[in-house]
Design a protein around this motif. Structure first.
Motif, PDB file in Angstrom:
ATOM      1  N   ASN A  77     -20.649   7.179  27.460  1.00  0.00           N
ATOM      2  CA  ASN A  77     -19.908   6.269  28.324  1.00  0.00           C
ATOM      3  C   ASN A  77     -18.575   6.888  28.726  1.00  0.00           C
ATOM      4  N   ALA A  78     -18.018   6.382  29.835  1.00  0.00           N
ATOM      5  CA  ALA A  78     -16.736   6.891  30.311  1.00  0.00           C
ATOM      6  C   ALA A  78     -15.633   6.674  29.291  1.00  0.00           C
ATOM      7  N   ALA A  79     -15.682   5.535  28.569  1.00  0.00           N
ATOM      8  CA  ALA A  79     -14.633   5.240  27.590  1.00  0.00           C
ATOM      9  C   ALA A  79     -14.616   6.259  26.466  1.00  0.00           C
ATOM     10  N   ASP A  80     -15.767   6.864  26.173  1.00  0.00           N
ATOM     11  CA  ASP A  80     -15.844   7.848  25.102  1.00  0.00           C
ATOM     12  C   ASP A  80     -15.416   9.239  25.543  1.00  0.00           C
ATOM     13  N   VAL A  81     -15.347   9.444  26.860  1.00  0.00           N
ATOM     14  CA  VAL A  81     -15.133  10.799  27.371  1.00  0.00           C
ATOM     15  C   VAL A  81     -13.775  10.964  28.031  1.00  0.00           C
ATOM     16  N   VAL A  82     -13.416  10.028  28.930  1.00  0.00           N
ATOM     17  CA  VAL A  82     -12.201  10.171  29.735  1.00  0.00           C
ATOM     18  C   VAL A  82     -10.970  10.241  28.829  1.00  0.00           C
ATOM     19  N   GLY A  83     -10.220  11.315  28.987  1.00  0.00           N
ATOM     20  CA  GLY A  83      -9.011  11.512  28.197  1.00  0.00           C
ATOM     21  C   GLY A  83      -9.258  12.035  26.804  1.00  0.00           C
ATOM     22  N   ASN A  84     -10.547  12.230  26.422  1.00  0.00           N
ATOM     23  CA  ASN A  84     -10.863  12.665  25.059  1.00  0.00           C
ATOM     24  C   ASN A  84     -11.644  13.972  25.005  1.00  0.00           C
ATOM     25  N   ARG A  85     -12.409  14.275  26.030  1.00  0.00           N
ATOM     26  CA  ARG A  85     -13.282  15.450  25.990  1.00  0.00           C
ATOM     27  C   ARG A  85     -12.945  16.392  27.134  1.00  0.00           C
ATOM     28  N   TYR A  86     -13.295  17.670  26.943  1.00  0.00           N
ATOM     29  CA  TYR A  86     -13.105  18.702  27.955  1.00  0.00           C
ATOM     30  C   TYR A  86     -14.465  19.089  28.534  1.00  0.00           C
ATOM     31  N   ILE A  87     -14.464  19.482  29.807  1.00  0.00           N
ATOM     32  CA  ILE A  87     -15.716  19.740  30.515  1.00  0.00           C
ATOM     33  C   ILE A  87     -16.511  20.874  29.876  1.00  0.00           C
ATOM     34  N   HIS A  88     -15.825  21.922  29.367  1.00  0.00           N
ATOM     35  CA  HIS A  88     -16.569  23.058  28.826  1.00  0.00           C
ATOM     36  C   HIS A  88     -17.264  22.713  27.501  1.00  0.00           C
ATOM     37  N   GLU A  89     -16.918  21.581  26.916  1.00  0.00           N
ATOM     38  CA  GLU A  89     -17.595  21.172  25.689  1.00  0.00           C
ATOM     39  C   GLU A  89     -19.051  20.785  25.952  1.00  0.00           C
ATOM     40  N   PHE A  90     -19.397  20.534  27.223  1.00  0.00           N
ATOM     41  CA  PHE A  90     -20.761  20.143  27.583  1.00  0.00           C
ATOM     42  C   PHE A  90     -21.571  21.336  28.088  1.00  0.00           C
ATOM     43  N   HIS A  91     -21.056  22.557  27.877  1.00  0.00           N
ATOM     44  CA  HIS A  91     -21.757  23.768  28.308  1.00  0.00           C
ATOM     45  C   HIS A  91     -22.096  24.635  27.102  1.00  0.00           C
ATOM     46  N   ARG A  92     -23.118  25.445  27.258  1.00  0.00           N
ATOM     47  CA  ARG A  92     -23.493  26.400  26.218  1.00  0.00           C
ATOM     48  C   ARG A  92     -22.497  27.542  26.197  1.00  0.00           C
ATOM     49  N   ASP A  93     -22.081  27.927  24.981  1.00  0.00           N
ATOM     50  CA  ASP A  93     -21.111  29.017  24.845  1.00  0.00           C
ATOM     51  C   ASP A  93     -21.679  30.330  25.387  1.00  0.00           C
ATOM     52  N   GLU A  94     -22.980  30.556  25.197  1.00  0.00           N
ATOM     53  CA  GLU A  94     -23.574  31.811  25.669  1.00  0.00           C
ATOM     54  C   GLU A  94     -23.435  31.945  27.190  1.00  0.00           C
ATOM     55  N   GLU A  95     -23.685  30.850  27.911  1.00  0.00           N
ATOM     56  CA  GLU A  95     -23.572  30.896  29.365  1.00  0.00           C
ATOM     57  C   GLU A  95     -22.130  31.116  29.795  1.00  0.00           C
ATOM     58  N   LEU A  96     -21.183  30.456  29.118  1.00  0.00           N
ATOM     59  CA  LEU A  96     -19.779  30.634  29.465  1.00  0.00           C
ATOM     60  C   LEU A  96     -19.331  32.064  29.217  1.00  0.00           C
ATOM     61  N   HIS A  97     -19.757  32.662  28.111  1.00  0.00           N
ATOM     62  CA  HIS A  97     -19.388  34.045  27.824  1.00  0.00           C
ATOM     63  C   HIS A  97     -20.005  34.999  28.834  1.00  0.00           C
ATOM     64  N   GLU A  98     -21.255  34.738  29.228  1.00  0.00           N
ATOM     65  CA  GLU A  98     -21.907  35.577  30.223  1.00  0.00           C
ATOM     66  C   GLU A  98     -21.176  35.491  31.567  1.00  0.00           C
ATOM     67  N   ARG A  99     -20.782  34.262  31.931  1.00  0.00           N
ATOM     68  CA  ARG A  99     -20.044  34.099  33.183  1.00  0.00           C
ATOM     69  C   ARG A  99     -18.681  34.776  33.104  1.00  0.00           C
ATOM     70  N   ALA A 100     -18.038  34.725  31.947  1.00  0.00           N
ATOM     71  CA  ALA A 100     -16.746  35.394  31.771  1.00  0.00           C
ATOM     72  C   ALA A 100     -16.895  36.896  31.954  1.00  0.00           C
ATOM     73  N   ARG A 101     -17.995  37.464  31.451  1.00  0.00           N
ATOM     74  CA  ARG A 101     -18.228  38.897  31.650  1.00  0.00           C
ATOM     75  C   ARG A 101     -18.467  39.211  33.123  1.00  0.00           C
ATOM     76  N   GLU A 102     -19.191  38.326  33.824  1.00  0.00           N
ATOM     77  CA  GLU A 102     -19.400  38.535  35.259  1.00  0.00           C
ATOM     78  C   GLU A 102     -18.077  38.545  36.022  1.00  0.00           C
ATOM     79  N   LEU A 103     -17.153  37.680  35.590  1.00  0.00           N
ATOM     80  CA  LEU A 103     -15.855  37.595  36.254  1.00  0.00           C
ATOM     81  C   LEU A 103     -14.926  38.730  35.860  1.00  0.00           C
ATOM     82  N   GLY A 104     -15.344  39.540  34.904  1.00  0.00           N
ATOM     83  CA  GLY A 104     -14.537  40.693  34.532  1.00  0.00           C
ATOM     84  C   GLY A 104     -13.550  40.434  33.430  1.00  0.00           C
TER      85      GLY A 104
END
Length: 566
Positions: free
Chosen positions: A236-263
């Motif tokens: 629910n929005a009440a559980d997320v808004v102001g409490n969670r960050y968007i990258h917490e809903f992503h896989r770390d492997e994908e974020l690291h791979e994208r970071a490598r793509e960005l240099g």
């Protein structure tokens, strides 16, 4: 009340004082024992005092009221002649009246008027001239009264200036108050409009149930969470808004791979690198569409196609980011099944088709018994179709390799002019059969690229085959090779049926065929352009198309020159 208002109010003290002086003098018997001249001077004083009082009561606030103090001075002059210098002090009341008038000239006029009144009393026959008093009365008294008038006049002007300043300040405050009231009213109206707009915005967001709309600030903290995000991610929005960050809903492997793509180098100090990998393109002012894997509240994975754009305020500054995601889990599964099916079918077809071609070749080469011309013709038809089927199987296998990111590239130095010329010569028999003029204009120099000559030739063959196939008889297909900066450019233009503008973006999609091709019943399965795009992209180049229905189409692809390959 202005300086000339109610002359009677100012005249009354003067007239009363004159009458009282005369009454006291009469009681003392002073003017009874006087000469006839003193007698008439007394009555002149009384008459003028009464007349000027009547005048003062009649003129009210008109400009004639200015004449009242000067006439009173004449009465006082006669009073001096009748009674003596005692009456001179009454001139001060007239001087004060005159000093109240605006302007420094009235100070001079009051002094001159005092001098005239004193001098007039000396002209009357009953006045006793005392030389010792003449200088004082004709010089000192006017100067003294003028000084008093100057002080009074200056005080009045200063007070008037302060009053005007105060009035101006009051008006400004009133205007400021009115502006403030108006501003408050507008603010209330704007607040109501903002509330209405916010309600509408929330309603629109909540009505989007098939896409997740997530908004964040510049740090990635979530401040917008619509119903679609709630459905997709299970929170629910009440559980997320102001409490969670968007990258917490992503896989770390994908974020690291994208970071490598960005240099981002390993171990680099990047504030919140996971979030930076998500918004890097949007941070630079652009937008990005990309497939990501969302993590639901229960740990399940959701494949989503996410568009990331910056949030801009009224001053043009980026204040956050918007993530609009569509669930493509079903499409991913379907594409995976499709790729597996294509690969499986292709492998299963390749062996029997190759076997068929082998036996057809044995039959053609057989001498006992010899085959008739009609039989050889049938074998030729069978061979052509078998070869066509084998090419189709090869294309299917290649697309499966592309989808799996496994198709091989054997890189070496490639003379692009030579590769393109070989493709043109290979396509010339087909162009002659279709009665299509095929023209080649190689580059003036010899562009050398780093890549796989076989794959580059395959890309050229696909584009030439399409150009000839979709060009009516009597048309022209021209091939131009040129060098632009650090890239080689190959442009293949035809005068064929063209492609609708809204279909150009779909040309590189597997199995897609333009509506003009299907209406004209041109053979094909829609794999050539997807294969060509994969080859060009694998070589670090770009494929583009320009077309106009009924005029023709130009396909252009670029390849980095030697030393520029990725």
């Amino acid at each position: 009340m202005t300086l000339s208002d109610a002359p009677m109010i100012r005249q009354a003290p003067i007239s009363v004082a004159l009458i009282l002086v005369l009454v006291v003098a009469a009681i003392d018997g002073g003017f009874v024992e006087s000469t006839n001249a003193a007698y008439w001077a007394t009555w002149a004083t009384l008459g003028i005092a009464v007349a000027v009082s009547i005048l003062a009561s009649a003129v009210h606030s008109t400009a004639l009221g200015i004449a009242v103090p000067f006439i009173s001075m004449v009465a006082i002059a006669f009073g001096r002649a009748a009674i003596g210098p005692t009456v001179t002090l009454l001139l001060l009341l007239c001087v004060l009246w005159i000093a109240l008038l605006p302007g420094r000239r009235w100070v001079v006029i009051s002094g001159l008027s005092t001098l005239a009144a004193v001098a007039l009393s000396y002209v009357w026959p009953t006045t006793v001239i005392d030389p010792t008093h003449v200088v004082m009365e004709l010089v000192i008294t006017p100067l003294m009264f003028s000084t008093i008038a100057a002080v009074i006049n200056r005080v009045i002007e200063d007070n008037k200036a302060r009053m005007e300043s105060n009035e101006l300040l009051v008006r400004q405050r009133e205007e400021a108050l009115a502006d403030a009231v108006d501003l408050v009213s507008r603010l209330r109206e704007n607040e109501a409009q903002l509330e209405s707009a916010g309600y509408l915005f929330r309603s629109v967001l909540d009505s989007v149930t098939r896409q997740s709309v997530i908004g964040t600030d510049l740090s990635g903290l979530i401040d917008v969470w619509n119903t679609g995000a709630q459905t997709m991610l299970g929170l629910n929005a009440a559980d997320v808004v102001g409490n969670r960050y968007i990258h917490e809903f992503h896989r770390d492997e994908e974020l690291h791979e994208r970071a490598r793509e960005l240099g981002y180098p390993a171990g680099a100090t990047v504030l919140n690198p996971g979030f930076s990998a998500l918004v890097e393109v949007a941070r630079l002012g652009g937008s990005e569409d990309r497939d990501w894997t969302y993590l639901r509240a229960n740990g399940d994975e959701v494949f989503a196609h996410v568009a990331v754009t910056p949030r801009i305020d009224e001053n043009g500054r980026t204040v956050g980011y918007i993530f609009v995601g569509a669930d493509v889990t079903d499409k991913k599964e379907l594409a995976k099944l499709q790729d597996e099916f294509v690969g499986l079918v292709s492998h299963e077809l390749r062996t029997p088709v190759s076997s068929i071609l082998g036996y057809l070749e044995l039959m053609r080469d057989a001498t006992e018994p010899p085959l008739s011309d009609e039989q050889l013709q049938y074998l030729g038809v069978a061979e052509r179709n078998a070869h066509r089927l084998l090419r189709l199987v090869g294309d299917l296998l290649f697309t499966a390799q592309v989808a799996a990111h496994k198709f091989p590239i054997e890189a070496a130095e490639v003379d692009l002019n030579g590769v393109v010329q070989a493709s043109v010569e290979s396509a010339r028999p087909a162009s002659q059969t279709a009665n299509v003029l095929l023209l080649l204009r190689p580059a003036d120099s010899h562009p050398v690229v780093w890549g796989d000559a076989t794959r580059i030739a395959q890309a050229c063959d696909n584009l030439l085959s399409n150009a000839i196939k979709f060009t009516p008889r009597g048309g022209t297909v021209s091939v131009n090779v040129s060098i632009e900066g650090e890239f080689a450019r190959i442009a293949i233009r035809d005068t064929g049926m063209g492609i609708p503008p809204d279909e150009i973006a779909m040309l590189s999609t597997r199995f897609f065929r333009a509506s003009t091709a299907t209406r004209s019943a041109v053979q094909g399965v829609g794999l050539g352009l997807s294969i060509t795009k994969a080859i060009v992209t694998a070589h670090g180049g770009e494929l583009s198309a320009e077309s106009e229905v009924g005029v023709g189409t130009t396909f252009t692809f670029t390849l980095p020159l030697r030393g520029r390959a990725a």
